[in-house]
Design an enzyme around this catalytic site. Structure first.
Site, PDB file in Angstrom:
ATOM      1  N   CYS A   1     -65.728 -18.950   8.597  1.00 28.43           N
ATOM      2  CA  CYS A   1     -67.183 -19.077   8.757  1.00 28.43           C
ATOM      3  C   CYS A   1     -67.615 -20.461   9.237  1.00 28.43           C
ATOM      4  O   CYS A   1     -68.783 -20.686   9.522  1.00 28.43           O
ATOM      5  CB  CYS A   1     -67.892 -18.740   7.433  1.00 28.43           C
ATOM      6  SG  CYS A   1     -67.684 -20.000   6.173  1.00 28.43           S
TER       7      CYS A   1
ATOM      8  N   HIS B   1     -57.891 -38.285  16.204  1.00 20.80           N
ATOM      9  CA  HIS B   1     -57.129 -37.239  15.513  1.00 20.80           C
ATOM     10  C   HIS B   1     -57.844 -36.685  14.294  1.00 20.80           C
ATOM     11  O   HIS B   1     -57.211 -36.080  13.426  1.00 20.80           O
ATOM     12  CB  HIS B   1     -55.743 -37.777  15.129  1.00 20.80           C
ATOM     13  CG  HIS B   1     -54.892 -38.084  16.331  1.00 20.80           C
ATOM     14  ND1 HIS B   1     -53.802 -38.911  16.306  1.00 20.80           N
ATOM     15  CD2 HIS B   1     -54.992 -37.655  17.617  1.00 20.80           C
ATOM     16  CE1 HIS B   1     -53.258 -38.980  17.524  1.00 20.80           C
ATOM     17  NE2 HIS B   1     -53.977 -38.245  18.336  1.00 20.80           N
TER      18      HIS B   1
ATOM     19  N   SER C   1     -47.341 -47.244  17.771  1.00 17.80           N
ATOM     20  CA  SER C   1     -46.098 -47.221  18.543  1.00 17.80           C
ATOM     21  C   SER C   1     -46.363 -46.806  19.991  1.00 17.80           C
ATOM     22  O   SER C   1     -45.498 -46.938  20.838  1.00 17.80           O
ATOM     23  CB  SER C   1     -45.101 -46.256  17.900  1.00 17.80           C
ATOM     24  OG  SER C   1     -45.672 -44.964  17.833  1.00 17.80           O
TER      25      SER C   1
HETATM   26  P1  CNA Z   1     -46.579 -44.732  14.348  1.00 15.87           P
HETATM   27  O1  CNA Z   1     -45.892 -44.000  15.446  1.00 15.87           O
HETATM   28  O2  CNA Z   1     -46.057 -44.542  12.963  1.00 15.87           O
HETATM   29  O3  CNA Z   1     -46.518 -46.267  14.737  1.00 15.87           O
HETATM   30  C1  CNA Z   1     -47.004 -47.270  13.903  1.00 15.87           C
HETATM   31  C2  CNA Z   1     -46.680 -48.598  14.561  1.00 15.87           C
HETATM   32  O4  CNA Z   1     -47.314 -49.620  13.826  1.00 15.87           O
HETATM   33  C3  CNA Z   1     -45.193 -48.926  14.604  1.00 15.87           C
HETATM   34  O5  CNA Z   1     -44.854 -49.319  15.906  1.00 15.87           O
HETATM   35  C4  CNA Z   1     -45.038 -50.088  13.600  1.00 15.87           C
HETATM   36  O6  CNA Z   1     -44.079 -51.040  14.034  1.00 15.87           O
HETATM   37  C5  CNA Z   1     -46.415 -50.688  13.618  1.00 15.87           C
HETATM   38  N1  CNA Z   1     -46.813 -51.301  12.347  1.00 15.87           N
HETATM   39  C6  CNA Z   1     -46.620 -50.845  11.085  1.00 15.87           C
HETATM   40  N2  CNA Z   1     -47.238 -51.632  10.206  1.00 15.87           N
HETATM   41  C7  CNA Z   1     -47.808 -52.635  10.924  1.00 15.87           C
HETATM   42  C8  CNA Z   1     -48.588 -53.774  10.585  1.00 15.87           C
HETATM   43  N3  CNA Z   1     -48.887 -54.062   9.323  1.00 15.87           N
HETATM   44  N4  CNA Z   1     -49.006 -54.596  11.590  1.00 15.87           N
HETATM   45  C9  CNA Z   1     -48.696 -54.329  12.897  1.00 15.87           C
HETATM   46  N5  CNA Z   1     -47.967 -53.263  13.266  1.00 15.87           N
HETATM   47  C10 CNA Z   1     -47.541 -52.419  12.293  1.00 15.87           C
HETATM   48  O7  CNA Z   1     -48.133 -44.398  14.314  1.00 15.87           O
HETATM   49  P2  CNA Z   1     -49.141 -44.168  15.525  1.00 15.87           P
HETATM   50  O8  CNA Z   1     -50.485 -44.381  14.980  1.00 15.87           O
HETATM   51  O9  CNA Z   1     -48.733 -44.877  16.731  1.00 15.87           O
HETATM   52  O10 CNA Z   1     -48.916 -42.600  15.796  1.00 15.87           O
HETATM   53  C11 CNA Z   1     -49.954 -41.757  15.854  1.00 15.87           C
HETATM   54  C12 CNA Z   1     -50.034 -40.766  14.689  1.00 15.87           C
HETATM   55  C13 CNA Z   1     -49.778 -41.362  13.341  1.00 15.87           C
HETATM   56  C14 CNA Z   1     -51.438 -40.271  14.599  1.00 15.87           C
HETATM   57  O11 CNA Z   1     -51.474 -38.912  14.859  1.00 15.87           O
HETATM   58  C15 CNA Z   1     -51.942 -40.525  13.171  1.00 15.87           C
HETATM   59  O12 CNA Z   1     -52.780 -39.505  12.717  1.00 15.87           O
HETATM   60  C16 CNA Z   1     -50.713 -40.632  12.380  1.00 15.87           C
HETATM   61  N6  CNA Z   1     -50.795 -41.312  11.077  1.00 15.87           N
HETATM   62  C17 CNA Z   1     -51.970 -41.792  10.597  1.00 15.87           C
HETATM   63  C18 CNA Z   1     -52.009 -42.434   9.369  1.00 15.87           C
HETATM   64  C19 CNA Z   1     -53.331 -42.963   8.857  1.00 15.87           C
HETATM   65  O13 CNA Z   1     -54.367 -42.357   9.112  1.00 15.87           O
HETATM   66  N7  CNA Z   1     -53.319 -44.099   8.164  1.00 15.87           N
HETATM   67  C20 CNA Z   1     -50.833 -42.592   8.624  1.00 15.87           C
HETATM   68  C21 CNA Z   1     -49.628 -42.074   9.145  1.00 15.87           C
HETATM   69  C22 CNA Z   1     -49.625 -41.439  10.375  1.00 15.87           C
END
Ligand code: CNA
Length: 238
Positions: free
Chosen positions: A131, A120, A190
């Site tokens: 540009c 992403h 997720s």
């Molecule tokens: P999501 O849908 O928010 O899922 C995150 C998952 O991680 C959930 O199921 C949580 O239960 C689980 N979770 C949270 N903390 C922990 C932990 N410490 N240990 C284990 N599991 C944990 O995010 P996804 O990444 O699945 O969704 C994709 C999106 C989120 C992408 O497009 C990213 O760009 C986007 N995103 C990125 C960031 C980043 O770069 N840090 C932050 C927020 C969102």
């Protein structure tokens, strides 16, 4: 459970990691879908986060997009946590071949990972829509209003917004690495954002490991599904 994961890692020299926002929550960056994630926190904009971080919203309401973006999605002070460092160490040991991430925060690279496939994009790259000139984050973070190029064009983060396609080259490399992997560890995601989540189906082996705080719809396919914080899991096994 931890012994089994340790053994799986010890026996493989072709591990691939597929991760998401949950990998960085322990670095202080909120994810989207946890109870305290961005999608569940009240926002002042009158639109949902999904709407705001879409291509059409960016084009129509660029200034509000940037206001939301800088407030919620850019964390220049964040540092890698134990999970990022453990993955970098596994790569250095010759065991892990690639980190495929949905994250846009650069923390895997900061921890020392070399082969990072950013599905992403990254908040650290930004380009002029007129540009094509690239700008680092530090050049746009202090802009008043919409960041503008020296040519007058609007600067856009090199981040894949909703409604936008993924980069073909990155996708093909990720697909290849996962389809050739002996072990696939999926963590902190997720697995509801497509097409990224469908990469799990590219894996052909029988050692799928899922590490996530909550359950996912892919749990039944896993050899090992650990519902715990990813930092805790890696601190137990490394
Ligand atoms: P999501 O849908 O928010 O899922 C995150 C998952 O991680 C959930 O199921 C949580 O239960 C689980 N979770 C949270 N903390 C922990 C932990 N410490 N240990 C284990 N599991 C944990 O995010 P996804 O990444 O699945 O969704 C994709 C999106 C989120 C992408 O497009 C990213 O760009 C986007 N995103 C990125 C960031 C980043 O770069 N840090 C932050 C927020 C969102």
């Amino acid at each position: 459970m931890y012994d089994e994961l340790k053994e799986i890692i010890e026996q493989s020299n072709n591990i691939v990691f597929l991760g998401g926002a949950g990998v960085s929550t322990e670095s202080g960056i909120p994810d989207f879908r946890s109870a305290d994630g961005l999608y569940n926190t009240k926002i002042k904009y009158g639109s949902s986060p999904e709407e705001i971080i879409s291509h059409s919203y960016f084009m129509r309401h660029t200034e509000t997009f940037y206001e939301y973006y800088f407030e919620n999605m850019v964390y220049p002070e964040a540092k890698p946590n134990i999970a990022h460092f453990a993955l970098a160490k596994l790569e250095e040991m010759g065991k892990l071949k690639a980190v495929v991430t949905q994250n846009i925060d650069n923390l895997h690279q900061l921890a020392g990972s070399k082969n990072v496939l950013e599905l992403h994009g990254s908040v650290y790259r930004n380009y002029c829509m007129e540009c094509g000139k690239f700008y680092p984050l530090k050049d746009i973070i202090d802009s008043e209003g919409v960041p503008k190029c020296e040519c007058g064009g609007t600067i856009k983060p090199d981040v894949v917004l909703y409604e936008e396609p993924l980069d073909n080259d990155v996708w093909n490399k990720a697909y290849k690495a996962i389809s050739e992997a002996d072990v696939l560890i999926v963590g902190g995601t997720s697995l509801v954002v497509y097409p990224a989540a469908s990469l799990v189906s590219a894996y052909r082996g029988n050692k799928l490991v899922l590490i996530n705080k909550g359950e996912t719809t892919y749990d039944h396919l896993a050899k090992l599904a650990i519902h715990d914080s990813i930092g805790r899991v890696f601190s137990e096994i490394m």
